[in-house]
Structure formats: structure tokens, C-alpha cells
Design a protein around this motif. Structure first.
Motif, PDB file in Angstrom:
ATOM      1  N   LEU A   1      -8.892   5.801  -2.679  1.00 21.13           N
ATOM      2  CA  LEU A   1      -8.020   6.325  -1.621  1.00 21.13           C
ATOM      3  C   LEU A   1      -8.699   5.957  -0.307  1.00 21.13           C
ATOM      4  CD1 LEU A   1      -7.298   9.854  -3.054  1.00 21.13           C
ATOM      5  CD2 LEU A   1      -5.520   8.270  -2.326  1.00 21.13           C
ATOM      6  N   LYS A   2      -8.183   4.948   0.365  1.00 21.11           N
ATOM      7  CA  LYS A   2      -8.804   4.491   1.608  1.00 21.11           C
ATOM      8  C   LYS A   2      -8.366   5.350   2.781  1.00 21.11           C
ATOM      9  CE  LYS A   2      -9.387  -0.337   0.469  1.00 21.11           C
ATOM     10  NZ  LYS A   2      -8.621  -1.563   0.398  1.00 21.11           N
ATOM     11  N   SER A   3      -9.319   5.716   3.631  1.00 22.52           N
ATOM     12  CA  SER A   3      -8.984   6.477   4.835  1.00 22.52           C
ATOM     13  C   SER A   3      -8.215   5.580   5.793  1.00 22.52           C
ATOM     14  CB  SER A   3     -10.252   6.963   5.529  1.00 22.52           C
ATOM     15  OG  SER A   3     -10.852   7.958   4.758  1.00 22.52           O
ATOM     16  N   ARG A   4      -7.171   6.131   6.389  1.00 25.96           N
ATOM     17  CA  ARG A   4      -6.353   5.380   7.339  1.00 25.96           C
ATOM     18  C   ARG A   4      -6.585   5.827   8.778  1.00 25.96           C
ATOM     19  NH1 ARG A   4      -5.786   0.735   6.559  1.00 25.96           N
ATOM     20  NH2 ARG A   4      -4.914   0.213   4.576  1.00 25.96           N
ATOM     21  N   ASN A   5      -6.890   7.103   8.971  1.00 24.62           N
ATOM     22  CA  ASN A   5      -7.047   7.616  10.330  1.00 24.62           C
ATOM     23  C   ASN A   5      -7.853   8.916  10.292  1.00 24.62           C
ATOM     24  OD1 ASN A   5      -5.235   9.603   9.451  1.00 24.62           O
ATOM     25  ND2 ASN A   5      -3.479   8.437  10.193  1.00 24.62           N
ATOM     26  N   LEU A   6      -8.128   9.447  11.469  1.00 25.44           N
ATOM     27  CA  LEU A   6      -8.931  10.681  11.563  1.00 25.44           C
ATOM     28  C   LEU A   6      -8.178  11.905  11.052  1.00 25.44           C
ATOM     29  CD1 LEU A   6     -10.594  10.037  15.038  1.00 25.44           C
ATOM     30  CD2 LEU A   6     -11.651   9.876  12.783  1.00 25.44           C
ATOM     31  N   LYS A   7      -6.852  11.807  11.027  1.00 18.52           N
ATOM     32  CA  LYS A   7      -6.031  12.924  10.550  1.00 18.52           C
ATOM     33  C   LYS A   7      -6.231  13.168   9.058  1.00 18.52           C
ATOM     34  CE  LYS A   7      -1.624  12.652  10.626  1.00 18.52           C
ATOM     35  NZ  LYS A   7      -0.325  12.077  10.986  1.00 18.52           N
ATOM     36  N   GLY A   8      -6.643  12.129   8.339  1.00 20.73           N
ATOM     37  CA  GLY A   8      -6.866  12.285   6.909  1.00 20.73           C
ATOM     38  C   GLY A   8      -5.838  11.592   6.036  1.00 20.73           C
TER      39      GLY A   8
ATOM     40  N   LEU B   1      -0.531  15.990   2.001  1.00 20.29           N
ATOM     41  CA  LEU B   1      -0.367  15.659   0.586  1.00 20.29           C
ATOM     42  C   LEU B   1      -1.728  15.355  -0.052  1.00 20.29           C
ATOM     43  CD1 LEU B   1       1.820  15.265  -1.542  1.00 20.29           C
ATOM     44  CD2 LEU B   1       1.971  12.877  -0.843  1.00 20.29           C
ATOM     45  N   VAL B   2      -2.536  14.579   0.637  1.00 25.42           N
ATOM     46  CA  VAL B   2      -3.878  14.228   0.143  1.00 25.42           C
ATOM     47  C   VAL B   2      -4.700  15.493  -0.052  1.00 25.42           C
ATOM     48  CG1 VAL B   2      -6.065  13.125   0.770  1.00 25.42           C
ATOM     49  CG2 VAL B   2      -3.920  11.919   1.134  1.00 25.42           C
ATOM     50  N   GLU B   3      -4.663  16.371   0.934  1.00 20.15           N
ATOM     51  CA  GLU B   3      -5.428  17.619   0.884  1.00 20.15           C
ATOM     52  C   GLU B   3      -5.009  18.482  -0.304  1.00 20.15           C
ATOM     53  OE1 GLU B   3      -8.467  19.774   1.817  1.00 20.15           O
ATOM     54  OE2 GLU B   3      -7.947  18.071   3.094  1.00 20.15           O
TER      55      GLU B   3
ATOM     56  N   HIS C   1       0.859  -1.187   0.000  1.00 22.03           N
ATOM     57  CA  HIS C   1       0.000   0.000   0.000  1.00 22.03           C
ATOM     58  C   HIS C   1       0.892   1.233   0.000  1.00 22.03           C
ATOM     59  CE1 HIS C   1      -3.038  -2.848   1.267  1.00 22.03           C
ATOM     60  NE2 HIS C   1      -3.965  -1.909   1.167  1.00 22.03           N
ATOM     61  N   VAL C   2       0.517   2.233  -0.785  1.00 20.65           N
ATOM     62  CA  VAL C   2       1.205   3.521  -0.738  1.00 20.65           C
ATOM     63  C   VAL C   2       0.466   4.381   0.277  1.00 20.65           C
ATOM     64  CG1 VAL C   2       1.697   5.654  -1.997  1.00 20.65           C
ATOM     65  CG2 VAL C   2       2.079   3.459  -3.105  1.00 20.65           C
ATOM     66  N   TYR C   3       1.182   4.842   1.295  1.00 21.30           N
ATOM     67  CA  TYR C   3       0.615   5.702   2.333  1.00 21.30           C
ATOM     68  C   TYR C   3       0.891   7.152   1.985  1.00 21.30           C
ATOM     69  CZ  TYR C   3      -0.331   1.890   5.598  1.00 21.30           C
ATOM     70  OH  TYR C   3      -0.849   0.772   6.207  1.00 21.30           O
ATOM     71  N   LEU C   4      -0.171   7.947   1.912  1.00 19.16           N
ATOM     72  CA  LEU C   4      -0.047   9.381   1.640  1.00 19.16           C
ATOM     73  C   LEU C   4      -0.518  10.142   2.865  1.00 19.16           C
ATOM     74  CD1 LEU C   4      -1.722   9.329  -1.900  1.00 19.16           C
ATOM     75  CD2 LEU C   4       0.720   9.266  -1.409  1.00 19.16           C
ATOM     76  N   ASN C   5       0.285  11.083   3.351  1.00 14.55           N
ATOM     77  CA  ASN C   5      -0.152  11.800   4.543  1.00 14.55           C
ATOM     78  C   ASN C   5      -1.234  12.825   4.206  1.00 14.55           C
ATOM     79  OD1 ASN C   5       0.973  14.248   3.780  1.00 14.55           O
ATOM     80  ND2 ASN C   5       2.625  14.179   5.263  1.00 14.55           N
TER      81      ASN C   5
END
Length: 108
Positions: free
Chosen positions: A64-71, A21-23, A14-18
Motif C-alpha cells: 500500500l503505497k503512501s500517496r499524500n500526508l492525509k494518508g 478507508l485505509v484507516e 492503480h487503485v486509490y484508497l482514501n
């Protein structure tokens, strides 16, 4: 675990995007086009709103799957890794952003 600059991480295929970056790249869009550019050895990721991308590449659409509340969000790119015989080792990935076209280029 990761610092500010570790924005893009490969973990369990999985590629994790913070969230920042997503925003900045995706805003409220929840799907991305992803393709692997063999000649550049780069994975290209852009929002599905980028119609030019479809004309230039033959991308696959990913959620783009959500990973946490931070986004923070992830893309399950296992098929791209396998199809292109890429290294699946968990690691921090180098990347660049082309703001003009909302494109993330990730070195693989």
C-alpha cells in the motif's frame, strides 16, 4: 476532484484508497492481499493479517503505497488487470466493505 463517497478510484492501473478507508480496514498494516474473483467480477482486497483469505484464494501481496500526508494509499494492480483482461480506464469504482472480515470488494 473527488467527493467523500468516491473512496475507490482506478487511475493509471492503480487503485486509490482514501485515508478513512485505509484507516478502518488496514490500520497500521502496509501490505494487502489482492485477488480477482472471476465468478463475482470483483477484486478482493484485505490486509495481509487476514490468514483466512490466503486459504480461500490465491492472492498476490501488494504494498500500500503512501500517496499524500492525509494518508491516502494506492495499490499497483496492473498485473491483475492484464491477467484478467479487465478494463484499465481511469474511473470511480463501486465497492462494498465486509467489516467482519476487513474485506473490500470492488466491482470491476
Amino acid at each position: 476532484m473527488s467527493s467523500e463517497q468516491d473512496n475507490v478510484i482506478l487511475k493509471s492501473s492503480h487503485v486509490y484508497l482514501n485515508s478513512e478507508l485505509v484507516e478502518s480496514i488496514f490500520g497500521s498494516i502496509h501490505y494487502a492481499y489482492v485477488t480477482y474473483a472471476v465468478e463475482q467480477k470483483k477484486m478482493l482486497i484485505t490486509p495481509v493479517s487476514s490468514q483466512w483469505f490466503v486459504k480461500m484464494h490465491k492472492p498476490t501481496q501488494f504494498l500500500l503505497k503512501s500517496r499524500n500526508l492525509k494518508g491516502d494509499r494506492t495499490l499497483a494492480i496492473r498485473e491483475i488487470l492484464i491477467d484478467n483482461d479487465l478494463d484499465t480506464t481511469d474511473r470511480i469504482l463501486e465497492y462494498e466493505i465486509v467489516e467482519r472480515t476487513n474485506l473490500i470488494k470492488i466491482s470491476m
